[in-house]
Write a protein that holds these residues in place. Structure first.
Motif, PDB file in Angstrom:
ATOM      1  N   GLY A 127      -4.962  -3.777  -4.893  1.00 42.81           N
ATOM      2  CA  GLY A 127      -5.251  -3.140  -3.613  1.00 42.81           C
ATOM      3  C   GLY A 127      -4.034  -2.988  -2.730  1.00 42.81           C
ATOM      4  O   GLY A 127      -4.157  -2.643  -1.574  1.00 42.81           O
ATOM      5  N   ASP A 128      -2.817  -3.281  -3.251  1.00 45.36           N
ATOM      6  CA  ASP A 128      -1.643  -3.000  -2.432  1.00 45.36           C
ATOM      7  C   ASP A 128      -0.528  -2.397  -3.273  1.00 45.36           C
ATOM      8  O   ASP A 128      -0.493  -2.544  -4.492  1.00 45.36           O
ATOM      9  N   LEU A 129       0.388  -1.706  -2.586  1.00 44.80           N
ATOM     10  CA  LEU A 129       1.403  -0.917  -3.288  1.00 44.80           C
ATOM     11  C   LEU A 129       2.342  -1.773  -4.112  1.00 44.80           C
ATOM     12  O   LEU A 129       2.718  -1.404  -5.220  1.00 44.80           O
ATOM     13  N   ASN A 188      -0.566  -2.882   2.188  1.00 51.51           N
ATOM     14  CA  ASN A 188      -1.952  -2.924   1.738  1.00 51.51           C
ATOM     15  C   ASN A 188      -2.568  -1.528   1.843  1.00 51.51           C
ATOM     16  O   ASN A 188      -2.489  -0.889   2.894  1.00 51.51           O
ATOM     17  N   LEU A 189      -3.154  -1.048   0.756  1.00 57.36           N
ATOM     18  CA  LEU A 189      -3.627   0.338   0.734  1.00 57.36           C
ATOM     19  C   LEU A 189      -4.672   0.603   1.822  1.00 57.36           C
ATOM     20  O   LEU A 189      -4.623   1.631   2.506  1.00 57.36           O
ATOM     21  N   LEU A 192      -2.963   0.667   5.102  1.00 59.76           N
ATOM     22  CA  LEU A 192      -2.176   1.904   5.207  1.00 59.76           C
ATOM     23  C   LEU A 192      -3.072   3.087   5.570  1.00 59.76           C
ATOM     24  O   LEU A 192      -2.661   3.969   6.325  1.00 59.76           O
ATOM     25  N   ALA A 193      -4.290   3.083   5.020  1.00 63.29           N
ATOM     26  CA  ALA A 193      -5.203   4.196   5.285  1.00 63.29           C
ATOM     27  C   ALA A 193      -5.397   4.365   6.785  1.00 63.29           C
ATOM     28  O   ALA A 193      -5.487   5.487   7.295  1.00 63.29           O
ATOM     29  N   SER A 208       3.839  11.446   0.972  1.00 65.27           N
ATOM     30  CA  SER A 208       2.833  11.939   0.044  1.00 65.27           C
ATOM     31  C   SER A 208       3.500  12.577  -1.178  1.00 65.27           C
ATOM     32  O   SER A 208       3.124  12.310  -2.326  1.00 65.27           O
ATOM     33  N   ARG A 257      -5.807   7.711  -6.406  1.00 62.63           N
ATOM     34  CA  ARG A 257      -6.038   6.622  -5.460  1.00 62.63           C
ATOM     35  C   ARG A 257      -5.214   6.819  -4.191  1.00 62.63           C
ATOM     36  O   ARG A 257      -5.731   6.779  -3.076  1.00 62.63           O
ATOM     37  N   VAL A 258      -3.903   7.056  -4.344  1.00 61.33           N
ATOM     38  CA  VAL A 258      -3.021   7.126  -3.181  1.00 61.33           C
ATOM     39  C   VAL A 258      -3.293   8.386  -2.358  1.00 61.33           C
ATOM     40  O   VAL A 258      -3.397   8.327  -1.135  1.00 61.33           O
ATOM     41  N   LEU A 261      -6.830   7.881  -0.611  1.00 64.08           N
ATOM     42  CA  LEU A 261      -7.022   6.750   0.302  1.00 64.08           C
ATOM     43  C   LEU A 261      -5.992   6.751   1.427  1.00 64.08           C
ATOM     44  O   LEU A 261      -6.332   6.597   2.597  1.00 64.08           O
ATOM     45  N   VAL A 262      -4.711   6.940   1.074  1.00 64.43           N
ATOM     46  CA  VAL A 262      -3.650   6.736   2.061  1.00 64.43           C
ATOM     47  C   VAL A 262      -3.332   8.008   2.833  1.00 64.43           C
ATOM     48  O   VAL A 262      -2.976   7.970   3.996  1.00 64.43           O
TER      49      VAL A 262
END
Lengths: 498, 137
Positions: A127-129, A188-189, A192-193, A208, A257-258, A261-262
């Motif tokens: 759940g984190d980068l 943390n994703l 970050l969101a 991005s 995912r990225v 979510l982010v």
């Protein structure tokens, strides 16, 4: 259940340690590998059932609370990928044990394979980068070893390209993580969101695109795919099968995912669709030019990555659901095709289209094992590949992106052509003699078309691809629920940050 | 962000990229190592500077950010390990070919030669294709 989320990461890594210790007793080593993967398989199915019923679950490793500690999260998409990964790893391990070659000749095969399994599961659950970076490295380092296991000249050459490219993309990944941390103060994703929205639009867009490049290298997106068809075919067939089915999908998983979510408000949609179209087209054109079973299939991996990314590029529930369903079907079908490729090589002694031939008569079982997944991959009704491609095209028409949908239809047609090339070269026409080269020497096909432990896993995967076809309605509904989760990350954020 | 650190990272990235574009594998390995250092220096600069972060030795505002430092350690270990693997590969390549230059892809050139051959007389094309493979050996 959430406390058990570490199991699919911890278990294979502990198993790998045990596997090294028991290296001298091969049956025990095999028992460890098979039982670890079986337990993971059962666990991941239970996890999928629970996550689908109750929603996203998360755990904080070592009880360090969310934005700082390591977070493991399982939402529907992650759980689906986990089930598929464990299923593929288990069947391919059986195949590897049955095949004379990589697994038998190398004591370390089993342990490296288990570490690869651990790294794969970690990338799906993290759940984190930064943990994503570490899991990528665990997985890739294991894949370097598996790729160059024989240390033959072709493998060393291909391995060097692969390692250098992967290391470069990892360096870019660290750089991207550093920049994100400098800008937002968190990795943390879920965190970050929330925080990414405070940044200026230009900075967000730059991040991005940077992540698209980093994960694009791992996924094999145009124009960063060149290393893939070069390095995959040199590895032993079970290894290629796992790489083909799972490793590039990990890159796609990270992109999806990225980007969802982010970066919910700053997606490079046009760029993603253009890249998707070019990836599909270049991949399939490369496949047409090749005359080797494994190399054709390797180029088709690139092409199919384009299909998935196209589904993502629509950024609608229908598009992402279609992309997820496509991934599910594609992982099974592509792995099955590579395993069949390994069987053809075993029986025919070569994977060159000219070197082998006439197999529809000498090994009819193999012809069936090739034909079913090949038809599914190209998207011929009623196979599951058709459902996936139809859903993609339908969602494309829904968003009005007619050009890229047109490209995808053209690519499907060319995919049929390249599969026909394999069919006629390997199965239909007799083998051609190449002057001055001794004819390839294979093993006796027997009634099954090869050793039992190689044919049964391949047949299992083909059966699973047929089961996906029969259960397409239920699976597509599941994909739609997963796509809902992805486009509305509030459940994910709530599970992580409380 | 500290200008010295930023300039150092930029220099390391530039030099690493230059080395990466060389043909010799030993230089590529050095280039990758330098690039990784560039990434790590940039990572270090991403946290706020300050006193060593020991609990009880000052107020929270004066401390440097310990998280990037902890993360860099992991990144350093990973790039270190992979570099060693790459060196082992380079050595193996040297044992097999007597050189550490990155080889061309034979299969690509064979396919390319084969495609050109369709327009010409068959035997001649086969000879060209063979001679290319021969040259590379």
């Amino acid at each position: 259940m959430s406390d058990w989320l570490v199991l699919p990461i911890l278990l294979p890594i502990l198993g790998a340690g045990l596997s090294i210790i028991t290296g001298r007793v091969r049956w025990l080593q095999r028992l460890i590998g098979l039982s670890v993967l079986t337990v993971m398989m059962v666990f991941s199915v239970l996890l999928l059932v629970e996550v689908d019923r109750d929603g996203t679950i998360a755990t904080q490793v070592g009880a360090w609370s969310a934005p700082i500690g390591i977070t493991l999260v399982a939402d529907r998409f992650a759980a689906i990928m986990l089930v598929l990964a464990c299923l593929m790893l288990l069947t391919v391990l059986v195949y590897a044990i049955g095949q004379p070659g990589a697994e038998r000749n190398h004591v370390g095969f089993q342990s490296v394979y288990l570490i690869l399994a651990g790294g794969l599961c970690a990338t799906f659950l993290t759940g984190d980068l930064f943990t994503l970076f570490v899991s990528f490295e665990v997985m890739l380092t294991a894949s370097y070893v598996l790729l160059t296991l024989g240390a033959r000249r072709a493998q060393v050459r291909a391995g060097m390209t692969y390692v250098v490219i992967s290391l470069l993309s990892s360096t870019l990944f660290v750089t991207a993580i550093a920049l994100v941390y400098a800008a937002t103060g968190t990795l943390n994703l879920a965190d970050l969101a929330g925080k990414m929205g405070d940044l200026p639009g230009g900075v967000r867009m730059a991040f991005s695109v940077l992540f698209l490049i980093v994960f694009g290298i791992k996924a094999g997106l145009f124009p960063l795919f060149f290393w893939l068809p070069d390095s995959y075919p040199t590895a032993p067939s079970p290894v290629t099968a796992v790489f083909a089915g799972l490793l590039t999908k990990v890159g796609v998983y990270a992109i999806i995912r990225v980007e969802t979510l982010v970066f919910p408000t700053s997606r490079p949609t046009a760029l993603i669709l253009v890249l998707a179209g070019l990836t599909m087209l270049v991949g399939v054109l490369g496949a047409i030019a090749q005359d080797d079973f494994k190399r054709i299939l390797s180029f088709l991996i690139v092409s199919s990555i384009g299909f998935v990314v196209m589904g993502l590029g629509f950024f609608t529930v229908a598009g992402i659901a279609a992309a997820i369903f496509y991934i599910v079907n594609h992982i099974v079908v592509k792995t099955a095709l590579f395993l069949t490729g390994g069987l053809v090589e075993h029986v025919g002694g070569s994977s060159r289209l000219l070197g082998v031939g006439n197999m529809v008569r000498t090994a009819p079982v193999l012809a069936v094992l090739f034909a079913v997944p090949a038809l599914s991959l190209t998207g011929i009704p009623p196979f599951a590949g058709f459902v996936a491609k139809f859903a993609l095209v339908d969602s494309g028409f829904g968003t009005g992106e007619y050009v890229v949908v047109g490209v995808s239809l053209l690519v499907s047609l060319l995919t049929v052509f390249s599969m026909t090339k394999i069919w006629s070269g390997v199965f239909w026409t007799p083998a051609e003699r190449i002057d001055d080269e001794p004819p390839p020497v294979g093993h006796r096909a027997g009634r099954l078309g090869g050793p039992v432990l190689m044919v049964v896993p391949t047949a299992t995967l083909v059966a699973i691809s047929l089961a996906i076809m029969l259960a397409a309605g239920a699976l597509f509904a599941l994909s739609e629920r997963a796509a809902h989760d992805l486009l509305d990350p509030s459940g994910y954020v709530k599970a992580v940050l409380g | 962000m500290n200008v010295t650190l930023a300039a150092t990272a930029a220099l390391l990235f530039g030099f690493g990229t230059y080395m990466l574009l060389q043909r010799k594998l030993s230089r590529i390995v050095i280039g990758l190592g330098i690039l990784a250092h560039g990434g790590n220096v940039l990572f270090l600069a991403s946290g706020s500077p300050g006193l060593p972060p020991f609990v009880g030795s000052g107020s929270r505002r004066d401390f440097s950010d310990p998280l990037p430092e902890a993360l860099i350690l992991t990144a350093i270990v990973i790039s270190f390990a992979v570099t060693i693997f790459l060196l082992a590969l380079a050595y193996r390549s040297w044992v097999l070919t007597g050189d550490d230059e990155v080889e061309d892809d034979l299969e690509d050139r064979r396919v390319a030669a084969g495609l050109r051959a369709d327009e010409e007389v068959g035997d001649e094309a086969a000879a060209i294709s063979e001679s290319i493979v021969e040259d590379d050996r």
